[in-house]
Design a protein around this motif. Structure first.
Motif, PDB file in Angstrom:
ATOM      1  N   GLU A 189       0.385  -0.626 -13.841  1.00  0.00           N
ATOM      2  CA  GLU A 189       1.274   0.129 -12.967  1.00  0.00           C
ATOM      3  C   GLU A 189       0.624   1.456 -12.588  1.00  0.00           C
ATOM      4  O   GLU A 189      -0.106   2.049 -13.383  1.00  0.00           O
ATOM      5  N   ALA A 190       0.903   1.921 -11.382  1.00  0.00           N
ATOM      6  CA  ALA A 190       0.378   3.206 -10.917  1.00  0.00           C
ATOM      7  C   ALA A 190       1.299   3.759  -9.847  1.00  0.00           C
ATOM      8  O   ALA A 190       2.065   3.019  -9.204  1.00  0.00           O
ATOM      9  N   THR A 191       1.200   5.078  -9.656  1.00  0.00           N
ATOM     10  CA  THR A 191       2.012   5.722  -8.630  1.00  0.00           C
ATOM     11  C   THR A 191       1.270   6.920  -8.052  1.00  0.00           C
ATOM     12  O   THR A 191       0.389   7.495  -8.704  1.00  0.00           O
ATOM     13  N   THR A 192       1.598   7.259  -6.816  1.00  0.00           N
ATOM     14  CA  THR A 192       1.096   8.486  -6.192  1.00  0.00           C
ATOM     15  C   THR A 192       2.202   9.072  -5.330  1.00  0.00           C
ATOM     16  O   THR A 192       3.030   8.335  -4.776  1.00  0.00           O
ATOM     17  N   THR A 193       2.227  10.394  -5.247  1.00  0.00           N
ATOM     18  CA  THR A 193       3.207  11.092  -4.417  1.00  0.00           C
ATOM     19  C   THR A 193       2.486  12.046  -3.482  1.00  0.00           C
ATOM     20  O   THR A 193       1.564  12.758  -3.900  1.00  0.00           O
ATOM     21  N   TRP A 194       2.892  12.019  -2.232  1.00  0.00           N
ATOM     22  CA  TRP A 194       2.421  13.007  -1.257  1.00  0.00           C
ATOM     23  C   TRP A 194       3.623  13.915  -0.955  1.00  0.00           C
ATOM     24  O   TRP A 194       4.619  13.470  -0.376  1.00  0.00           O
TER      25      TRP A 194
END
Length: 262
Positions: free
Chosen positions: A252-257
């Motif tokens: 699992e992975a996530t990124t936020t802009w």
């Protein structure tokens, strides 16, 4: 549900999601300003089940060597899911959930889920790779193409990596970690505390790309766009830094802009 383009809205932010074109974010507009380079190759696409290049398209899983198509000769690049048609599982005004079943040429069955969530001041992308069968190595990443110029202002990049992966003549890491060098870049950097890169278009917009992951590729060798790519491992990571997907442990992975007006 259909694979038609999806439009998400929150305040004056609008994101276009394209399930039929690799689940890429086709556009992100804030107050009428388009942040992403337009075109079928651009926007922001998921890099899965691997990120960047695999050396000569080959990776080893135990005693077995697998060969991926050389779509960037002499290497294989950016995974297979960006070329596929994803299914739309759920949509609301500001969130979309998309799925993709892994298959040929990837040698293992599995499912990828991507959640795209838009708020008035941020876009969050989350992805998971699951298997109910054989375990396998995998990577997750995102490849956004941010417009270099917004409303007449050129972007400025600011980040403080702990190291840079030395890049060989074949564009792959040599295995040595070096002190970060000045750009222009097509390079992988280590940020052990989590990715944090700020893009500033003076007097227009500041956007911060964050992720709990510790790897980021920065590419700014094109005139039209700059790329800031959080990912779960370095290029050729299936061979050098594999993360294992098992029936009990998805990757699992996530990124936020997140952005603010200037």
């Amino acid at each position: 549900m259909s694979d038609d383009d999806i439009t998400l809205t929150a305040g004056d932010a609008e994101a276009t999601v394209r399930p039929g074109h690799g689940a890429r974010i086709g556009g992100l507009r804030v107050g009428g300003l388009e942040l992403l380079r337009q075109g079928d190759r651009f926007g922001c696409f998921p890099m899965v089940p691997w990120c960047g290049r695999i050396r000569e398209g080959r990776f080893r899983d135990g005693a077995t060597v697998h060969q991926m198509p050389l779509n960037s000769p002499p290497h294989a690049i950016h995974g297979t899911a960006r070329d596929g048609v994803w299914k739309t599982a759920r949509v609301s005004e500001n969130e979309a959930v998309l799925t993709y079943d892994l298959g040929e040429p990837w040698p293992y069955p599995g499912r990828i889920t991507q959640v795209v969530a838009l708020s008035e001041d941020a876009l969050t992308l989350s992805m998971a790779v699951e298997t109910y069968d054989s375990s396998f190595p995998a990577q997750i990443g995102w490849h956004p193409w941010f417009n270099r110029t917004l409303d007449g202002q050129d972007v400025r990049l600011d980040f403080t990596p702990a190291w840079q992966e030395e890049r060989g003549g074949d564009h792959l890491p040599t295995g040595r970690r070096i002190d970060p060098l000045p750009g222009p870049w097509d390079d992988c950097f280590g940020m052990p505390g989590g990715v944090g890169v700020t893009l500033t278009w003076p007097e227009r917009l500041e956007l911060e790309v964050t992720s709990p992951e510790e790897w980021v590729v920065v590419y700014d060798e094109q005139e039209a766009a700059v790329c800031v790519e959080p990912q779960t491992g370095p290029p050729d990571g299936l061979n050098t830094c594999p993360r294992l997907v098992t029936p009990l442990e998805p990757l699992e992975a996530t990124t936020t802009w997140s952005w603010r007006r200037l």
